[in-house]
Design a protein around this motif. Structure first.
Motif, PDB file in Angstrom:
ATOM      1  N   GLY A   1       0.790  -1.223   0.000  1.00 21.83           N
ATOM      2  CA  GLY A   1       0.000   0.000   0.000  1.00 21.83           C
ATOM      3  C   GLY A   1       0.820   1.269   0.000  1.00 21.83           C
ATOM      4  N   TRP A   2       2.059   1.193  -0.491  1.00 16.80           N
ATOM      5  CA  TRP A   2       2.892   2.402  -0.548  1.00 16.80           C
ATOM      6  C   TRP A   2       2.225   3.480  -1.392  1.00 16.80           C
ATOM      7  N   ASP A   3       2.375   4.731  -0.952  1.00 19.90           N
ATOM      8  CA  ASP A   3       1.851   5.884  -1.692  1.00 19.90           C
ATOM      9  C   ASP A   3       2.935   6.592  -2.487  1.00 19.90           C
ATOM     10  N   GLY A   4       4.175   6.200  -2.306  1.00 21.76           N
ATOM     11  CA  GLY A   4       5.267   6.837  -3.022  1.00 21.76           C
ATOM     12  C   GLY A   4       6.581   6.173  -2.675  1.00 21.76           C
ATOM     13  N   ALA A   5       7.636   6.629  -3.342  1.00 22.05           N
ATOM     14  CA  ALA A   5       8.992   6.127  -3.094  1.00 22.05           C
ATOM     15  C   ALA A   5       9.949   7.302  -3.065  1.00 22.05           C
ATOM     16  N   ARG A   6      10.973   7.164  -2.240  1.00 25.03           N
ATOM     17  CA  ARG A   6      12.012   8.190  -2.168  1.00 25.03           C
ATOM     18  C   ARG A   6      13.353   7.496  -2.398  1.00 25.03           C
ATOM     19  N   TRP A   7      13.990   7.862  -3.512  1.00 23.58           N
ATOM     20  CA  TRP A   7      15.250   7.234  -3.901  1.00 23.58           C
ATOM     21  C   TRP A   7      16.418   7.790  -3.101  1.00 23.58           C
ATOM     22  N   ASP A   8      17.290   6.898  -2.678  1.00 33.23           N
ATOM     23  CA  ASP A   8      18.550   7.280  -2.049  1.00 33.23           C
ATOM     24  C   ASP A   8      19.713   6.880  -2.955  1.00 33.23           C
ATOM     25  N   GLY A   9      19.428   6.779  -4.205  1.00 28.49           N
ATOM     26  CA  GLY A   9      20.367   6.393  -5.251  1.00 28.49           C
ATOM     27  C   GLY A   9      19.536   6.096  -6.488  1.00 28.49           C
ATOM     28  N   ASN A  10      19.495   7.050  -7.410  1.00 29.24           N
ATOM     29  CA  ASN A  10      18.627   6.919  -8.582  1.00 29.24           C
ATOM     30  C   ASN A  10      19.077   5.758  -9.459  1.00 29.24           C
ATOM     31  N   PHE A  11      18.243   5.397 -10.411  1.00 31.42           N
ATOM     32  CA  PHE A  11      18.587   4.325 -11.354  1.00 31.42           C
ATOM     33  C   PHE A  11      19.540   4.890 -12.413  1.00 31.42           C
ATOM     34  N   ASP A  12      20.736   5.245 -11.959  1.00 32.63           N
ATOM     35  CA  ASP A  12      21.712   5.925 -12.804  1.00 32.63           C
ATOM     36  C   ASP A  12      22.708   4.939 -13.409  1.00 32.63           C
ATOM     37  N   VAL A  13      23.134   5.232 -14.628  1.00 30.95           N
ATOM     38  CA  VAL A  13      24.045   4.365 -15.360  1.00 30.95           C
ATOM     39  C   VAL A  13      25.491   4.634 -14.942  1.00 30.95           C
ATOM     40  N   ALA A  14      26.360   3.681 -15.300  1.00 32.11           N
ATOM     41  CA  ALA A  14      27.803   3.874 -15.179  1.00 32.11           C
ATOM     42  C   ALA A  14      28.337   4.382 -16.515  1.00 32.11           C
ATOM     43  N   ARG A  15      29.379   5.166 -16.468  1.00 34.69           N
ATOM     44  CA  ARG A  15      29.926   5.718 -17.714  1.00 34.69           C
ATOM     45  C   ARG A  15      30.831   4.727 -18.437  1.00 34.69           C
ATOM     46  N   GLU A  16      31.273   3.700 -17.710  1.00 32.01           N
ATOM     47  CA  GLU A  16      32.048   2.642 -18.347  1.00 32.01           C
ATOM     48  C   GLU A  16      31.383   1.309 -18.042  1.00 32.01           C
ATOM     49  N   VAL A  17      31.180   0.474 -19.079  1.00 35.61           N
ATOM     50  CA  VAL A  17      30.499  -0.808 -18.914  1.00 35.61           C
ATOM     51  C   VAL A  17      31.411  -1.915 -19.440  1.00 35.61           C
ATOM     52  N   TYR A  18      31.504  -3.004 -18.648  1.00 33.62           N
ATOM     53  CA  TYR A  18      32.354  -4.137 -18.996  1.00 33.62           C
ATOM     54  C   TYR A  18      31.502  -5.391 -19.140  1.00 33.62           C
ATOM     55  N   ASN A  19      31.956  -6.315 -20.001  1.00 27.87           N
ATOM     56  CA  ASN A  19      31.291  -7.605 -20.075  1.00 27.87           C
ATOM     57  C   ASN A  19      31.897  -8.552 -19.049  1.00 27.87           C
ATOM     58  N   LEU A  20      31.417  -9.784 -19.010  1.00 26.44           N
ATOM     59  CA  LEU A  20      31.861 -10.729 -17.986  1.00 26.44           C
ATOM     60  C   LEU A  20      33.312 -11.156 -18.172  1.00 26.44           C
ATOM     61  N   ASP A  21      33.870 -10.883 -19.325  1.00 28.80           N
ATOM     62  CA  ASP A  21      35.287 -11.187 -19.557  1.00 28.80           C
ATOM     63  C   ASP A  21      36.189 -10.029 -19.153  1.00 28.80           C
ATOM     64  N   GLY A  22      35.577  -8.974 -18.634  1.00 26.46           N
ATOM     65  CA  GLY A  22      36.366  -7.825 -18.212  1.00 26.46           C
ATOM     66  C   GLY A  22      36.687  -6.851 -19.327  1.00 26.46           C
ATOM     67  N   LYS A  23      36.075  -7.025 -20.484  1.00 26.56           N
ATOM     68  CA  LYS A  23      36.326  -6.129 -21.607  1.00 26.56           C
ATOM     69  C   LYS A  23      35.351  -4.962 -21.580  1.00 26.56           C
ATOM     70  N   ARG A  24      35.883  -3.762 -21.734  1.00 30.01           N
ATOM     71  CA  ARG A  24      35.022  -2.582 -21.757  1.00 30.01           C
ATOM     72  C   ARG A  24      34.235  -2.561 -23.064  1.00 30.01           C
ATOM     73  N   VAL A  25      32.903  -2.480 -22.941  1.00 32.85           N
ATOM     74  CA  VAL A  25      32.038  -2.552 -24.122  1.00 32.85           C
ATOM     75  C   VAL A  25      31.285  -1.259 -24.371  1.00 32.85           C
ATOM     76  N   GLU A  26      31.337  -0.341 -23.427  1.00 32.46           N
ATOM     77  CA  GLU A  26      30.613   0.924 -23.619  1.00 32.46           C
ATOM     78  C   GLU A  26      31.263   2.009 -22.792  1.00 32.46           C
ATOM     79  N   THR A  27      31.409   3.177 -23.396  1.00 29.00           N
ATOM     80  CA  THR A  27      31.904   4.359 -22.693  1.00 29.00           C
ATOM     81  C   THR A  27      30.976   5.521 -23.017  1.00 29.00           C
ATOM     82  N   LEU A  28      30.473   6.172 -21.972  1.00 28.80           N
ATOM     83  CA  LEU A  28      29.524   7.271 -22.150  1.00 28.80           C
ATOM     84  C   LEU A  28      30.158   8.594 -21.751  1.00 28.80           C
ATOM     85  N   THR A  29      29.849   9.632 -22.498  1.00 29.07           N
ATOM     86  CA  THR A  29      30.215  10.971 -22.064  1.00 29.07           C
ATOM     87  C   THR A  29      29.309  11.382 -20.909  1.00 29.07           C
TER      88      THR A  29
END
Length: 608
Positions: free
Chosen positions: A314-342
């Motif tokens: 019955g929650w009426d709302g939510a208050r985030w203490d850490g938004n659903f924010d992305v990382a600027r560098e993303v790695y695959n399971l092999d440790g290889k960087r697959v994405e870099t964001l500005t």
């Protein structure tokens, strides 16, 4: 008209205790008379929806040695003193030592924001006893929020065993209601703050901070709060923890953030092994897991879990203490960087994640509200760093929390000086409001000079103190003149009025349009803190001496073709409402405010 309320009266109103005794009110006429009855006025809820009928009760207790026949008159009042609906009357007989409750009901109020429920009880052959209490009418919770904090619900346990009755829940709600909290945030309660917000177990240790929780207790607290018009807001974030998070990292490592092949998972095998023992071993801990918000499929899992949790609890709302924010560098399971964001790309993706979250949950729960622990320092910094996400968080009525402001007594804090603090809060509220949002600074609100001024500058700007507040009764009744969405801040204060004496006021002048023939000009008159910096007013005795006979002159530009109708001053301490005498002279309308103890709201009605 002048109305005053002693501290005893204010606390009594909120507590639902006897608030006005016949002997107390009739003392001037019959100083030696014994009380005949005790009267309490109480709306059923602190907050009603705009289409919700208003119900309230008047409780009459006979404390005399004889039966009493009384007439109970009940009425609603909105704005400053406008009647709402019809006055209702009931005749009742109360036997000696007995208590009778008279129930009243009105259709939904056409007014918004603060209301008074007012009762007059006439004893046959005796005095009239008056009592009143307050409530809000609004559909958007953040618009009128006075929110409490709730962490570990220790009161529901006897040792590690849940109590068999739910009196603890009633007592908790009653305590909040005494101080006019119209909602609460429950934080650190979930087994995992992202992935497990719908636990199957009846009892568990939470992921963050390891609080002991029960499903029945949490659902009961929320339901009983709803019965009295209190909203329930859940804690939310992109980080999980405890056994749930650790197991999800094992099953689905692709759901977890990583850097160079190293998963973002804390490691503590001993804590995980002991986690689910709910009969002993209470220790704080958090085996944190950071989920991969760069993957929309993972974000969708969290969105669905939050929506399901609102359905379950019955929650009426939510208050985030850490938004659903992305990382600027993303790695695959092999440790290889697959994405870099500005930085700009990350900001856009963050905004997209939060937009999708709001849209998906609102489809299921239309009145759900969204809050974020987001801004640090001041709002301009947030907009400079994350303009797209900051804008998205405000859109549609999001609340922006400021936790850092609670550290303003530090000498390096940018808001350390009160004159900077007050103006900064006013500027932030205005900027956030223009984007469609609300502002909720975390305030300690101690019983001190500093605690009071934290609240003054929040309320005068239109903000909502988060977790702790002063003057809940006053703001529930008169918050209209601080929180109405229609209020527009004026930046030409010196062209509108002059104010004599030492009062601060220029940054807190607002216009409130009501209709084609009625608008209001609102000036907040603040008695400046006695000490110039936050942290110096540690005691209530550090309050400044009251300002007396503060002169206000409304200049012709303030009227701008409108006619002055009246002026009313509102004060939270002492709580009063008083019409202010005026004199029209060549240079404008002259008003004298007899006293500004801490803060007055001067409401000027203009008409055509």
């Amino acid at each position: 008209m002048r109305q005053t309320h002693s501290r005893q009266t204010i606390l009594g109103l909120g507590a639902g205790l006897a608030v006005l005794l016949a002997a107390h009110l009739a003392v001037a006429a019959t100083p030696a008379a014994a009380p005949l009855i005790q009267v309490t006025a109480r709306p059923t809820k602190l907050l009603y929806g705009v289409r919700e009928p208003i119900t309230a009760t008047v409780t009459v207790k006979n404390v005399s040695p004889a039966a009493q026949n009384v007439t109970v008159s009940a009425a609603l009042e909105g704005e400053i003193d406008e009647p709402v609906g019809k006055v209702q009357e009931k005749a009742i007989s109360v036997g000696t030592g007995m208590t009778v409750v008279a129930e009243f009901k009105w259709p939904a109020s056409p007014k918004r924001y603060g209301h008074a429920f007012k009762a007059e009880v006439k004893v046959d052959g005796g005095p009239v006893i008056k009592a009143e209490d307050y409530f809000n009418v609004c559909d958007h919770y953040w618009n009128v929020a006075l929110i409490a904090a709730e962490g570990f619900l220790w009161q529901q346990f006897d040792g590690f065993k849940p109590r068999s009755d739910m009196k603890w829940a009633d007592d908790t709600i009653a305590g909040w209601r005494r101080e006019y909290y119209n909602g609460f945030e429950k934080f650190f309660w979930a087994p995992d703050d992202f992935l497990e917000l719908t636990p199957d177990k009846e009892i568990w240790w939470s992921g963050q901070a390891r609080y002991l929780e029960t499903k029945t207790g949490l659902r009961t607290l929320i339901a009983r709060g709803h019965d009295e018009g209190l909203k329930a807001v859940t804690y939310a974030k992109l980080t999980g923890g405890g056994p749930t998070g650790a197991e999800m990292a094992r099953r689905h490592p692709e759901w977890i953030w990583q850097s160079g092949g190293v998963l973002a998972v804390d490691r503590n095998a001993k804590q995980l092994a002991e986690w689910d023992i709910t009969t002993s071993n209470h220790w704080g801990g958090w085996v944190a897991v950071n989920y991969n918000m760069n993957d929309p499929k993972v974000v969708d899992i969290g969105i669905k879990e939050l929506g399901d949790s609102a359905s379950l609890f019955g929650w009426d709302g939510a208050r985030w203490d850490g938004n659903f924010d992305v990382a600027r560098e993303v790695y695959n399971l092999d440790g290889k960087r697959v994405e870099t964001l500005t930085a700009e790309q990350a900001d856009e993706r963050d905004a997209q994640n939060m937009r999708r979250t709001k849209e998906a949950i609102t489809r299921r729960h239309p009145l759900f509200v969204y809050g974020y622990n987001w801004t640090q320092g001041n709002w301009a910094q947030s907009m400079a760093t994350n303009p797209k996400e900051s804008t998205e968080l405000c859109r549609g009525g999001g609340l922006i929390m400021n936790e850092y402001i609670n550290q303003a007594e530090g000498v390096q804090h940018p808001l350390h000086r009160w004159e900077v603090y007050g103006r900064s809060v006013a500027d932030d509220v205005e900027a956030i409001k223009k984007l469609g949002g609300y502002y909720g600074p975390i305030l300690g609100s101690p019983d001190s000079a500093d605690g009071r001024y934290q609240n003054v500058f929040a309320y005068a700007a239109g903000a909502h103190p988060y977790y702790h507040h002063h003057w809940g009764a006053f703001m529930t009744r008169y918050g209209t003149f601080c929180w109405d969405d229609a209020l527009v801040r004026r930046h030409d204060a010196e062209k509108l009025a002059t104010v004599t004496g030492n009062a601060w006021w220029q940054h807190w002048v607002f216009e409130r349009p009501l209709d084609a023939k009625h608008r209001q000009l609102i000036l907040h008159l603040i008695n400046p803190p006695a000490k110039p910096t936050v942290g110096e007013g540690k005691k209530k005795d550090d309050l400044p001496a009251p300002l007396h006979n503060v002169g206000v002159v409304l200049l012709p530009a303030a009227l701008d073709g409108w006619t002055f109708k009246r002026a009313t001053r509102l004060s939270p301490e002492p709580m009063l409402r008083e019409e202010v005498a005026f004199k029209a002279e060549g240079d404008g309308i002259h008003l004298t405010i007899p006293e500004v103890a801490i803060w007055n709201v001067l409401v000027i009605d203009l008409g055509k």
